[in-house]
Design a protein around this motif. Structure first.
Motif, PDB file in Angstrom:
ATOM      1  N   THR A  20      39.960  26.139  -3.806  1.00 23.88           N
ATOM      2  CA  THR A  20      40.200  26.414  -2.385  1.00 23.88           C
ATOM      3  C   THR A  20      40.328  25.113  -1.599  1.00 23.88           C
ATOM      4  O   THR A  20      41.119  25.020  -0.659  1.00 23.88           O
ATOM      5  N   GLY A  21      39.567  24.100  -2.006  1.00 22.81           N
ATOM      6  CA  GLY A  21      39.653  22.808  -1.326  1.00 22.81           C
ATOM      7  C   GLY A  21      41.020  22.167  -1.484  1.00 22.81           C
ATOM      8  O   GLY A  21      41.586  21.639  -0.523  1.00 22.81           O
ATOM      9  N   LEU A  22      41.579  22.211  -2.692  1.00 22.77           N
ATOM     10  CA  LEU A  22      42.910  21.637  -2.916  1.00 22.77           C
ATOM     11  C   LEU A  22      43.980  22.426  -2.163  1.00 22.77           C
ATOM     12  O   LEU A  22      44.952  21.850  -1.660  1.00 22.77           O
ATOM     13  N   GLY A 182      35.775  15.017  -1.297  1.00 17.47           N
ATOM     14  CA  GLY A 182      36.167  16.337  -1.778  1.00 17.47           C
ATOM     15  C   GLY A 182      37.410  16.336  -2.643  1.00 17.47           C
ATOM     16  O   GLY A 182      37.477  17.055  -3.648  1.00 17.47           O
ATOM     17  N   PHE A 183      38.411  15.539  -2.278  1.00 18.07           N
ATOM     18  CA  PHE A 183      39.659  15.510  -3.049  1.00 18.07           C
ATOM     19  C   PHE A 183      39.396  15.041  -4.474  1.00 18.07           C
ATOM     20  O   PHE A 183      39.816  15.672  -5.446  1.00 18.07           O
ATOM     21  N   LYS A 184      38.675  13.946  -4.599  1.00 16.24           N
ATOM     22  CA  LYS A 184      38.360  13.404  -5.926  1.00 16.24           C
ATOM     23  C   LYS A 184      37.472  14.361  -6.714  1.00 16.24           C
ATOM     24  O   LYS A 184      37.686  14.579  -7.915  1.00 16.24           O
ATOM     25  N   ILE A 204      45.168   8.480  -3.686  1.00 15.26           N
ATOM     26  CA  ILE A 204      45.655   9.586  -2.849  1.00 15.26           C
ATOM     27  C   ILE A 204      44.518  10.147  -2.003  1.00 15.26           C
ATOM     28  O   ILE A 204      44.682  10.411  -0.807  1.00 15.26           O
ATOM     29  N   GLY A 205      43.345  10.318  -2.635  1.00 13.69           N
ATOM     30  CA  GLY A 205      42.208  10.875  -1.915  1.00 13.69           C
ATOM     31  C   GLY A 205      41.752  10.000  -0.767  1.00 13.69           C
ATOM     32  O   GLY A 205      41.431  10.499   0.315  1.00 13.69           O
ATOM     33  N   LEU A 206      41.737   8.679  -0.995  1.00 10.27           N
ATOM     34  CA  LEU A 206      41.263   7.762   0.043  1.00 10.27           C
ATOM     35  C   LEU A 206      42.321   7.498   1.107  1.00 10.27           C
ATOM     36  O   LEU A 206      42.086   7.732   2.301  1.00 10.27           O
ATOM     37  N   TRP A 207      43.493   7.014   0.684  1.00 14.00           N
ATOM     38  CA  TRP A 207      44.466   6.508   1.647  1.00 14.00           C
ATOM     39  C   TRP A 207      45.326   7.589   2.291  1.00 14.00           C
ATOM     40  O   TRP A 207      45.716   7.454   3.460  1.00 14.00           O
ATOM     41  N   ILE A 208      45.620   8.650   1.566  1.00 16.78           N
ATOM     42  CA  ILE A 208      46.455   9.708   2.147  1.00 16.78           C
ATOM     43  C   ILE A 208      45.594  10.767   2.830  1.00 16.78           C
ATOM     44  O   ILE A 208      45.734  11.018   4.031  1.00 16.78           O
ATOM     45  N   PHE A 209      44.678  11.376   2.052  1.00 17.05           N
ATOM     46  CA  PHE A 209      43.874  12.456   2.627  1.00 17.05           C
ATOM     47  C   PHE A 209      42.668  11.939   3.410  1.00 17.05           C
ATOM     48  O   PHE A 209      42.260  12.556   4.394  1.00 17.05           O
ATOM     49  N   GLY A 210      42.108  10.820   2.990  1.00 17.75           N
ATOM     50  CA  GLY A 210      40.920  10.316   3.663  1.00 17.75           C
ATOM     51  C   GLY A 210      41.202   9.492   4.904  1.00 17.75           C
ATOM     52  O   GLY A 210      40.369   9.423   5.811  1.00 17.75           O
ATOM     53  N   ILE A 211      42.388   8.865   4.959  1.00 21.30           N
ATOM     54  CA  ILE A 211      42.689   7.985   6.090  1.00 21.30           C
ATOM     55  C   ILE A 211      43.949   8.423   6.843  1.00 21.30           C
ATOM     56  O   ILE A 211      43.899   8.702   8.046  1.00 21.30           O
ATOM     57  N   ALA A 212      45.086   8.485   6.149  1.00 24.49           N
ATOM     58  CA  ALA A 212      46.359   8.736   6.835  1.00 24.49           C
ATOM     59  C   ALA A 212      46.379  10.080   7.563  1.00 24.49           C
ATOM     60  O   ALA A 212      46.779  10.152   8.739  1.00 24.49           O
TER      61      ALA A 212
END
Length: 230
Positions: A20-22, A182-184, A204-212
């Motif tokens: 569900t998170g993804l 959560g993404f990782k 992806i988890g940090l820079w796209i979903f976590g920051i961008a």
């Protein structure tokens, strides 16, 4: 073991939270793309057309109600796991292990998730419910056959309130922390934990979903606030 029994186990619940998170990660990407149209200098045409499409397309509406169910399921199971994990660990072990082996992000997931859940409820009441169930101003545009509900103006009016902007920015900070871990974790839950692709997943988890993505969401009310204040 039956599927119903499996999803009542700790592993089954973790898989549900991960899945569900993804799914929700994919939603925030689409939602951000639509919301960024608020910043176009077209008097709200692009955003109001987007809102009209999302609000009246049958398939989109079906997905939207499914999304709400997924949010509730994700939150409910995550809360269950949090309490069961705490109950299964002695207090002394939990404190020691938390400091030694778990990241700060993982220890704050419940708090950040709670902030996000409250934000989602407020957000739905402020915009989604108003769009579907309340009287709204209408706007006409050249090349558009019918007047459109002017959610653009409603949104701009809301973001002229500094406290609303602050609440949204704080909520996006919570979203950032929640997604970084959560993404990782979702990929690790599904067994995708290998040095061959961990670097890409972490990036992806940090820079796209976590920051961008959180920055993208947060910048919208900030820009609108200063744009309407000048």
């Amino acid at each position: 073991m039956k599927w119903s029994q499996f999803f009542n186990t700790s592993i089954g619940k973790k898989l549900l939270v991960g899945a569900t998170g993804l799914f929700l990660c994919s939603f925030v990407l689409v939602h951000l793309a639509g919301n960024l149209q608020l910043l176009q200098d077209d008097k709200g045409k692009a955003f109001n057309e987007y809102a009209a499409f999302m609000g009246h397309n049958g398939l989109i509406q079906f997905i939207a109600w499914g999304l709400k169910i997924v949010i509730l399921l994700h939150a409910f199971i995550a809360i269950q796991l949090t309490f069961s994990n705490r109950a299964a660990r002695p207090v002394k072990y939990t404190v020691h292990a938390g400091n030694q082996t778990s990241s700060w992000f993982s220890r704050q997931m419940a708090i950040m998730g709670s902030i996000l859940f409250i934000f989602i409820v407020i957000h739905l009441a402020q915009f989604w419910a108003k769009f579907h169930y309340s009287e709204m101003p209408m706007q006409t545009y050249e090349g558009v056959a019918h007047p459109l509900k002017d959610l653009y103006t409603v949104t701009y009016d809301a973001f002229q309130n500094l406290w609303v902007v602050i609440i949204y920015v704080i909520s996006m900070i919570a979203l950032s922390f929640h997604l970084i871990h959560g993404f990782k974790s979702a990929f690790q839950t599904f067994g995708l934990n290998h040095k061959k692709y961990n670097g890409l997943i972490n990036f992806i988890g940090l820079w796209i979903f976590g920051i961008a993505i959180p920055v993208g969401f947060a910048i919208i009310p900030i820009v609108i606030y200063f744009k309407t204040s000048l």
